[in-house]
Every structure is written in C-alpha cells, then in structure tokens.
Write an enzyme that holds these catalytic residues in place. Structure first.
Site, PDB file in Angstrom:
ATOM      1  N   GLU A  35     -19.636 -16.432 -74.936  1.00  0.00           N
ATOM      2  CA  GLU A  35     -19.054 -16.113 -73.623  1.00  0.00           C
ATOM      3  C   GLU A  35     -17.835 -16.981 -73.395  1.00  0.00           C
ATOM      4  OE1 GLU A  35     -19.385 -13.842 -70.943  1.00  0.00           O
ATOM      5  OE2 GLU A  35     -17.598 -14.988 -70.456  1.00  0.00           O
ATOM      6  N   GLY A 117     -14.490 -15.402 -78.357  1.00  0.00           N
ATOM      7  CA  GLY A 117     -14.874 -14.902 -79.677  1.00  0.00           C
ATOM      8  C   GLY A 117     -13.785 -14.006 -80.237  1.00  0.00           C
ATOM      9  N   SER A 146     -15.174  -5.042 -68.879  1.00  0.00           N
ATOM     10  CA  SER A 146     -13.958  -4.408 -68.361  1.00  0.00           C
ATOM     11  C   SER A 146     -13.248  -5.315 -67.379  1.00  0.00           C
ATOM     12  CB  SER A 146     -14.338  -3.100 -67.657  1.00  0.00           C
ATOM     13  OG  SER A 146     -15.172  -3.385 -66.542  1.00  0.00           O
ATOM     14  N   GLY A 183     -13.012   4.969 -54.016  1.00  0.00           N
ATOM     15  CA  GLY A 183     -14.172   4.984 -54.906  1.00  0.00           C
ATOM     16  C   GLY A 183     -15.162   3.913 -54.473  1.00  0.00           C
ATOM     17  N   GLY A 273     -10.115   1.814 -60.322  1.00  0.00           N
ATOM     18  CA  GLY A 273     -10.867   1.917 -61.569  1.00  0.00           C
ATOM     19  C   GLY A 273     -10.750   0.665 -62.416  1.00  0.00           C
ATOM     20  N   HIS A 446     -46.705   7.028 -44.787  1.00  0.00           N
ATOM     21  CA  HIS A 446     -46.088   7.342 -43.497  1.00  0.00           C
ATOM     22  C   HIS A 446     -46.165   6.124 -42.586  1.00  0.00           C
ATOM     23  CE1 HIS A 446     -44.877   9.591 -39.963  1.00  0.00           C
ATOM     24  NE2 HIS A 446     -45.885   9.038 -39.303  1.00  0.00           N
TER      25      HIS A 446
HETATM   26  P1  FAD Z   1     -19.260  -7.510 -68.196  1.00  0.00           P
HETATM   27  O1  FAD Z   1     -20.227  -7.730 -67.117  1.00  0.00           O
HETATM   28  O2  FAD Z   1     -17.849  -7.235 -67.814  1.00  0.00           O
HETATM   29  O3  FAD Z   1     -19.337  -8.782 -69.134  1.00  0.00           O
HETATM   30  C1  FAD Z   1     -18.491  -8.956 -70.215  1.00  0.00           C
HETATM   31  C2  FAD Z   1     -18.418 -10.427 -70.536  1.00  0.00           C
HETATM   32  O4  FAD Z   1     -17.772 -10.578 -71.801  1.00  0.00           O
HETATM   33  C3  FAD Z   1     -17.599 -11.238 -69.551  1.00  0.00           C
HETATM   34  O5  FAD Z   1     -18.342 -12.335 -69.087  1.00  0.00           O
HETATM   35  C4  FAD Z   1     -16.389 -11.709 -70.354  1.00  0.00           C
HETATM   36  O6  FAD Z   1     -15.897 -12.984 -69.969  1.00  0.00           O
HETATM   37  C5  FAD Z   1     -16.956 -11.736 -71.760  1.00  0.00           C
HETATM   38  N1  FAD Z   1     -15.942 -11.626 -72.815  1.00  0.00           N
HETATM   39  C6  FAD Z   1     -14.961 -10.692 -72.915  1.00  0.00           C
HETATM   40  N2  FAD Z   1     -14.261 -10.872 -74.058  1.00  0.00           N
HETATM   41  C7  FAD Z   1     -14.809 -11.942 -74.686  1.00  0.00           C
HETATM   42  C8  FAD Z   1     -14.534 -12.610 -75.905  1.00  0.00           C
HETATM   43  N3  FAD Z   1     -13.571 -12.193 -76.749  1.00  0.00           N
HETATM   44  N4  FAD Z   1     -15.271 -13.691 -76.211  1.00  0.00           N
HETATM   45  C9  FAD Z   1     -16.274 -14.125 -75.392  1.00  0.00           C
HETATM   46  N5  FAD Z   1     -16.581 -13.510 -74.245  1.00  0.00           N
HETATM   47  C10 FAD Z   1     -15.874 -12.428 -73.893  1.00  0.00           C
HETATM   48  N6  FAD Z   1     -22.481  -2.063 -61.294  1.00  0.00           N
HETATM   49  C11 FAD Z   1     -23.685  -1.694 -60.830  1.00  0.00           C
HETATM   50  O7  FAD Z   1     -24.472  -1.110 -61.582  1.00  0.00           O
HETATM   51  N7  FAD Z   1     -24.072  -1.978 -59.557  1.00  0.00           N
HETATM   52  C12 FAD Z   1     -23.251  -2.603 -58.692  1.00  0.00           C
HETATM   53  O8  FAD Z   1     -23.621  -2.840 -57.550  1.00  0.00           O
HETATM   54  C13 FAD Z   1     -21.966  -2.978 -59.137  1.00  0.00           C
HETATM   55  N8  FAD Z   1     -21.118  -3.612 -58.310  1.00  0.00           N
HETATM   56  C14 FAD Z   1     -19.893  -3.988 -58.770  1.00  0.00           C
HETATM   57  C15 FAD Z   1     -19.012  -4.603 -57.890  1.00  0.00           C
HETATM   58  C16 FAD Z   1     -17.759  -4.984 -58.308  1.00  0.00           C
HETATM   59  C17 FAD Z   1     -16.816  -5.653 -57.347  1.00  0.00           C
HETATM   60  C18 FAD Z   1     -17.375  -4.769 -59.661  1.00  0.00           C
HETATM   61  C19 FAD Z   1     -16.034  -5.214 -60.143  1.00  0.00           C
HETATM   62  C20 FAD Z   1     -18.237  -4.154 -60.550  1.00  0.00           C
HETATM   63  C21 FAD Z   1     -19.502  -3.744 -60.106  1.00  0.00           C
HETATM   64  N9  FAD Z   1     -20.393  -3.088 -60.940  1.00  0.00           N
HETATM   65  C22 FAD Z   1     -21.615  -2.692 -60.472  1.00  0.00           C
HETATM   66  C23 FAD Z   1     -20.056  -2.798 -62.342  1.00  0.00           C
HETATM   67  C24 FAD Z   1     -20.712  -3.853 -63.256  1.00  0.00           C
HETATM   68  O9  FAD Z   1     -20.272  -5.129 -62.892  1.00  0.00           O
HETATM   69  C25 FAD Z   1     -20.361  -3.546 -64.707  1.00  0.00           C
HETATM   70  O10 FAD Z   1     -20.703  -2.231 -65.027  1.00  0.00           O
HETATM   71  C26 FAD Z   1     -21.117  -4.500 -65.633  1.00  0.00           C
HETATM   72  O11 FAD Z   1     -20.818  -5.833 -65.353  1.00  0.00           O
HETATM   73  C27 FAD Z   1     -20.791  -4.195 -67.098  1.00  0.00           C
HETATM   74  O12 FAD Z   1     -21.512  -5.065 -67.894  1.00  0.00           O
HETATM   75  P2  FAD Z   1     -21.018  -5.468 -69.358  1.00  0.00           P
HETATM   76  O13 FAD Z   1     -22.094  -6.313 -69.922  1.00  0.00           O
HETATM   77  O14 FAD Z   1     -20.615  -4.256 -70.093  1.00  0.00           O
HETATM   78  O15 FAD Z   1     -19.685  -6.310 -69.153  1.00  0.00           O
HETATM   79  P1  NAI Z   2     -13.572   4.356 -58.999  1.00  0.00           P
HETATM   80  O1  NAI Z   2     -13.271   5.125 -60.223  1.00  0.00           O
HETATM   81  O2  NAI Z   2     -14.912   4.433 -58.377  1.00  0.00           O
HETATM   82  O3  NAI Z   2     -12.534   4.797 -57.857  1.00  0.00           O
HETATM   83  C1  NAI Z   2     -11.146   4.709 -58.003  1.00  0.00           C
HETATM   84  C2  NAI Z   2     -10.485   5.688 -57.056  1.00  0.00           C
HETATM   85  O4  NAI Z   2      -9.094   5.407 -57.015  1.00  0.00           O
HETATM   86  C3  NAI Z   2     -10.633   7.140 -57.502  1.00  0.00           C
HETATM   87  O5  NAI Z   2     -11.229   7.882 -56.469  1.00  0.00           O
HETATM   88  C4  NAI Z   2      -9.194   7.569 -57.784  1.00  0.00           C
HETATM   89  O6  NAI Z   2      -8.948   8.917 -57.434  1.00  0.00           O
HETATM   90  C5  NAI Z   2      -8.377   6.625 -56.897  1.00  0.00           C
HETATM   91  N1  NAI Z   2      -6.989   6.426 -57.336  1.00  0.00           N
HETATM   92  C6  NAI Z   2      -6.547   6.192 -58.609  1.00  0.00           C
HETATM   93  N2  NAI Z   2      -5.190   6.056 -58.609  1.00  0.00           N
HETATM   94  C7  NAI Z   2      -4.770   6.200 -57.316  1.00  0.00           C
HETATM   95  C8  NAI Z   2      -3.494   6.171 -56.677  1.00  0.00           C
HETATM   96  N3  NAI Z   2      -2.369   5.943 -57.350  1.00  0.00           N
HETATM   97  N4  NAI Z   2      -3.442   6.366 -55.343  1.00  0.00           N
HETATM   98  C9  NAI Z   2      -4.573   6.593 -54.631  1.00  0.00           C
HETATM   99  N5  NAI Z   2      -5.811   6.630 -55.186  1.00  0.00           N
HETATM  100  C10 NAI Z   2      -5.911   6.434 -56.508  1.00  0.00           C
HETATM  101  O7  NAI Z   2     -13.146   2.861 -59.355  1.00  0.00           O
HETATM  102  P2  NAI Z   2     -13.437   1.485 -58.600  1.00  0.00           P
HETATM  103  O8  NAI Z   2     -13.835   1.716 -57.198  1.00  0.00           O
HETATM  104  O9  NAI Z   2     -12.257   0.638 -58.886  1.00  0.00           O
HETATM  105  O10 NAI Z   2     -14.694   0.932 -59.384  1.00  0.00           O
HETATM  106  C11 NAI Z   2     -14.598   0.629 -60.797  1.00  0.00           C
HETATM  107  C12 NAI Z   2     -15.911   0.737 -61.465  1.00  0.00           C
HETATM  108  O11 NAI Z   2     -16.808  -0.273 -61.032  1.00  0.00           O
HETATM  109  C13 NAI Z   2     -16.570   2.068 -61.208  1.00  0.00           C
HETATM  110  O12 NAI Z   2     -16.614   2.756 -62.428  1.00  0.00           O
HETATM  111  C14 NAI Z   2     -17.937   1.764 -60.736  1.00  0.00           C
HETATM  112  O13 NAI Z   2     -18.879   2.432 -61.496  1.00  0.00           O
HETATM  113  C15 NAI Z   2     -18.111   0.256 -60.879  1.00  0.00           C
HETATM  114  N6  NAI Z   2     -18.681  -0.236 -59.630  1.00  0.00           N
HETATM  115  C16 NAI Z   2     -19.958   0.131 -59.304  1.00  0.00           C
HETATM  116  C17 NAI Z   2     -20.529  -0.233 -58.103  1.00  0.00           C
HETATM  117  C18 NAI Z   2     -21.894   0.225 -57.778  1.00  0.00           C
HETATM  118  O14 NAI Z   2     -22.601   0.671 -58.654  1.00  0.00           O
HETATM  119  N7  NAI Z   2     -22.339   0.135 -56.532  1.00  0.00           N
HETATM  120  C19 NAI Z   2     -19.812  -1.063 -57.149  1.00  0.00           C
HETATM  121  C20 NAI Z   2     -18.473  -1.376 -57.573  1.00  0.00           C
HETATM  122  C21 NAI Z   2     -17.968  -0.985 -58.784  1.00  0.00           C
END
Ligand code: FAD
Ligand code: NAI
Length: 468
Positions: A35, A117, A146, A183, A273, A446
C-alpha cells in the site's frame, strides 16, 4: 520460499485488496499486501464510503434536530453545528476503521509493505517507500482502485474547485456549493452540505439524476431533494469552471436549445465519475494490457492477459463499488486455491445514502422492456406503511418487477427510510430466484419498513396488497 517470496502479492489495500488478502491467508497462502499510503483501507475507508457516511450521519442528525424534532413534540434550545467537532469525529471513525484493517492483517499473518509497488517484470514487484523491498510471487493481484476524474480543460485546484477527497475535509460549510454531476457522490455530499446550511446547485448532463438507476427512483429523489432545497440544472453540460479568490464561476450549456447558464458560488464539487488508477505501477514491465477505457483488461475470471496476474475492484471492469471489489477479492483467493467460486454481477446492489435512501438490485424497468421481457410491476408507497407513519418517514416507495409469466423477481428498486438495509432482503430473494408470490407469503415483522417489500411483491404477483 525465501522471506520476500510469496504465493500471492496484492497491490492496493482497499476493500478489494485487503479482503482478498484475508481470504488468501485463510486458505493457507503466503500473502503480502502493498500500500502506497501510510494507512490501510484504500479509497473506501480513507476518502470514500466511511467518511462520507460519517458526515451523512452527523449532518442528518443536525438536520433532524433543526427540522423534525418539533413534529415529535421535542423542543430544543438553539441547535448549532460544530463543523470542527464533526470533522474530528469523522477522522476518528476513519482512523479506527483503518486500524481495524491493520489488525486484520496481523491476525491473518499477512505481510504489509507500505510503499509504491511497481512491476520490474511479471514475477517481480519493487516496493519504494517506508519498507524498500523486492517481492517475488507466484501470483499478483492488482487492486489499485480509482481516482476522481475531471472534465477536459477544467483544472481541479483542490481549494475552491474540489473533488470528493477535499470535500470530505472541508473545515467550513460552503455558502453556495455548485456540484457538477447528479450521480452518487454529487447527491450524497451535496446532501451533507445542504443539511449543514449551504445552498447547493447540481448541474447534470443527463436528463435525470442517478441516471443509471430505474427512472422512477431519479424522479422521486429529485422531488424530495428539491423539497429539501437542492437546486437542479438537468440536461446541462458544464463547459467552464474558474475560480478567483474565494469565488467560483461555473458555465454550462443546455443540451437542447444551446442556452448557457452561469452560476456563482464559493466551492465547486466536481463529481463526474472516477477513473481506474495504475499510475506508478509500471504494468507495461509485466506486459499487462489495459482496455479501451484505461481499465486493467481482464477475462471472466478476472485474469489479465498475463496468466498469473489478476485485477479486481475499481481498476477493472464493472461497478465501482466496495462490495463488488470485496466479492472479487474473495473470488480470486478461492480460484487460486483451486475452488470454483462464482459472482452474480446482476445482483450487485447499488445504494445512494441520501435521505430518504435509494437502493436497487437487478434490472430496471427500461432494461427489461428493451430486452423484450414481459413484466409486471408492483409499487407500494411508504405513506401506506404504519412503521413509516410512526416515524414521520413516509416519502418514497418500493417497486418490485417480476416476470409476467413465471413471477420471478427480476428487479427491486426502492427509495425510502433505511432502503440501504432493506435491499439486502431483495438480493437474498433474487439469489434464490424467488417469485413475487414467495415474498408475499413470507411472514414479515410488524411494524417494519420491510413490510413495504412484501406489499410491493403482493401487488406485483396479482395485485392483492393488504394495506393499500
Ligand atoms: P481502492 O479502495 O481505491 O484502493 C486502492 C488502493 O491501492 C489505494 O489505497 C491506493 O493507495 C493503493 N495503490 C494504488 N496504486 C498503488 C501502487 N502502485 N502501490 C501500492 N498501492 C497502490 N462504494 C460503496 O460500495 N459504498 C459507498 O458508500 C461508497 N461511497 C463512496 C464515497 C466516495 C466519496 C467515494 C470516492 C467512493 C465511494 N465508494 C463507495 C466507492 C468505493 O470507495 C470503491 O468502489 C472502492 O474503494 C474500490 O475498492 P478497491 O479495492 O478497488 O480500490
Ligand atoms: P457517477 O457516475 O455516479 O455520476 C457522475 C455524473 O456526472 C453522471 O450522472 C454524469 O452524467 C455527470 N456528468 C459527467 N460529465 C458532466 C458534465 N460535463 N456536466 C454535467 N454533468 C456531467 O460518478 P460519481 O458520483 O463521481 O461517483 C463515482 C463512483 O463512486 C461511482 O461509480 C459510484 O459507484 C462510486 N460511489 C458509490 C457510492 C455508493 O455506493 N453509495 C457513493 C459514492 C461513490
């Protein structure tokens, strides 16, 4: 096997990587995780799921105290939000949760390497950082996650033009936050600041919010959030964002008619996104290929074009969700152990943690119609639920879509109180290929919100609700 030789080396400690490490260790593999940050847990624990839910919870309590206590006959003194105290609680939740992952690594005897890594070749990974090392492994799992994406030509200055990462660490409540993207992130974090007192304007390119979910959900959610005070500019693509001092200006163009709008605020949250992250990993040294969208290319077994290198979570295809990453982590571990694991991608639920919450599993009505499948739909409003009325939470509905001929449930879409938790029953039912009638005949406690699922199922099966 020498010290730095492993059965499996996992790069990235997010929900995909750390869960994969736990399962590999449980199955007897010598496992290491790498990490680049000093804390474990990835996006989800550090700057994603956990801090956003902590903020959502605190802001929801504040909002309730301000606006809902009165209806329950509770009078308070002046209710005040202490943003610094809230931020400190969020930070503690994050550090405790990340500490929990450290504990899990120790408990399962997974070696942790803190550092970046980078592949040297397909069997060798160099770790640059706190613990410099060269690691050799029979198998590598890329779980590097991501990062937020942006709009071409728009510079995220991380001060006034920010992503979710900075928004989760703001030390003040914005006066006017302009959110680009209706989104999941835009609506969740928009809700946080709206509840804390900000004006929030959402600019969204699509014609509805949460555009990939069932259309009824977007419509209802927009109605409810509008009532809470959120403003929407749908069908508008943002063309420019600039900042000067404490001000930001956002310009967007309507898709229809070309009319331009200009919004002025003090913060702009870019939530359009996320992009797969492989920077610094030097995957070309291992010969691993990306697909046309920059994701690590994998086959149906999450295997890259290099047979002993796999990719899971946000860095590869599919929904960018923590639970999807976790399932893939377990899948790979079991695959490497010679088992025959399976993931049902159709049943990965999606949740939006606004209030009311939104959740969904299976196919949307539009997808089923487009596929030419004959369906029947049952929709039960929470206003007909005794439990919802008891807690003054009667907005929203549960929608069950079943196959017209077989009655099998093909999709469940909800907006309402605790919809995030309620969807788990629908996932279980669909995993066992339940019919709508099966759900209608199962005894539900219920009064609970879960009765709305049973009622919607009764309507879908042959329109015989008991409380509507
Ligand atoms: P990540 O969690 O992104 O972890 C990847 C890790 O790899 C990071 O710690 C990074 O530092 C490390 N890494 C990268 N490159 C290297 C390298 N070369 N060497 C060593 N380490 C490295 N999803 C949900 O299901 N529910 C939610 O409520 C939700 N809320 C979210 C809210 C926000 C604001 C955001 C931004 C995302 C949210 N998500 C949610 C999405 C969720 O966070 C991701 O889908 C999830 O973290 C993906 O997991 P991952 O293990 O693929 O990668
Ligand atoms: P998202 O894909 O959910 O939404 C992005 C929105 O931005 C889309 O509706 C798109 O049409 C719009 N958009 C793109 N370009 C634009 C422009 N130029 N002008 C106006 N609108 C534009 O992406 P978001 O909200 O950034 O989330 C990223 C990822 O994180 C999602 O894939 C989601 O799955 C994950 N996530 C999950 C959560 C959960 O499970 N509760 C919470 C937060 C994030």
């Amino acid at each position: 096997m020498s010290n730095n030789e492993y059965d499996v080396v996992i790069i990235g400690s997010g929900p995909g990587g750390y869960v994969c490490a736990v399962r590999c260790a449980q199955l007897g593999m010598k496992t290491a995780i790498v990490e680049k940050y000093s804390t474990l847990g990835g996006t989800c624990l550090n700057v994603g799921c956990i801090p956003s839910k902590a903020w959502l919870d605190s802001s929801e309590r504040y909002h309730e105290a301000l606006h809902s206590f009165e209806d329950h006959g509770i009078s308070t003194g002046k209710v005040k939000a202490d943003i610094a105290k809230m931020a400190a609680r969020v930070a503690k939740v994050v550090s405790d949760t990340s500490g929990g992952v450290e504990y899990l690594m120790q408990k399962n005897k997974v070696d942790v390497y803190k550092g970046l890594g980078s592949f040297v070749d397909s069997h060798t990974l160099k770790v640059t950082g706190e613990k410099e090392a060269i690691l050799k492994a029979k198998n590598f799992i890329i779980a590097t996650g991501s990062k937020p994406s942006s709009i071409p030509g728009i510079e995220i200055d991380k001060k006034r033009i920010i992503t979710s990462t900075e928004a989760l660490k703001l030390e003040e409540c914005p006066k006017h936050m302009i959110v680009i993207g209706g989104g999941v992130i835009g609506l969740e974090l928009g809700s946080v600041f709206l509840r804390l007192g900000a004006k929030v304007s959402v600019v969204e390119y699509a014609d509805s919010i949460v555009a990939t979910m069932d259309k009824d959900l977007g419509k209802e959610l927009q109605k409810v959030l509008k009532k809470q005070g959120m403003e929407f500019y749908l069908g508008h693509g943002v063309t420019n964002v600039s900042s000067k001092g404490k001000n930001v200006t956002v310009t967007a163009k309507a898709k229809k008619g070309d009319k331009e709008i200009t919004l002025e605020g003090d913060y702009c949250l870019v939530a359009v996104g996320r992009r797969p992250f492989v920077d610094g990993l030097e995957i070309q040294n291992a010969g691993v290929a990306l697909d046309e969208r920059g994701r690590v290319h994998t086959n149906d077994h999450l295997q890259t074009n290099v047979a002993h290198i796999y990719a899971i979570g946000d860095v590869t295809k599919g929904a960018m969700l923590a639970h999807k990453a976790e399932e893939e982590g377990v899948y790979i571990a079991e695959l490497l152990a010679g088992q025959k694991p399976h993931i049902n991608y159709n049943l990965v639920p999606g949740v939006v943690y606004t209030w009311p919450e939104v959740s969904s599993v299976g196919k949307t009505e539009a997808e089923l119609k487009e596929a030419g499948i004959a369906i029947k739909v049952g929709k039960f409003p929470f206003k007909a639920s005794g439990r919802a009325r008891a807690s003054n939470e009667s907005e929203g509905f549960v929608k069950v879509i079943a196959d017209k001929n077989t009655d099998e449930i093909l999709g469940v879409h909800m907006i309402g109180p605790r919809a995030a938790d309620l969807i788990a029953e629908a996932v279980t039912a669909m995993e066992f290929r339940a019919s709508a009638e099966d759900i209608g005949r199962i005894c539900h406690p219920h009064p609970t919100y879960s009765e709305a699922f049973k009622e919607a199922a009764l309507i879908a099966t042959d329109n015989r609700p008991l409380n509507l």
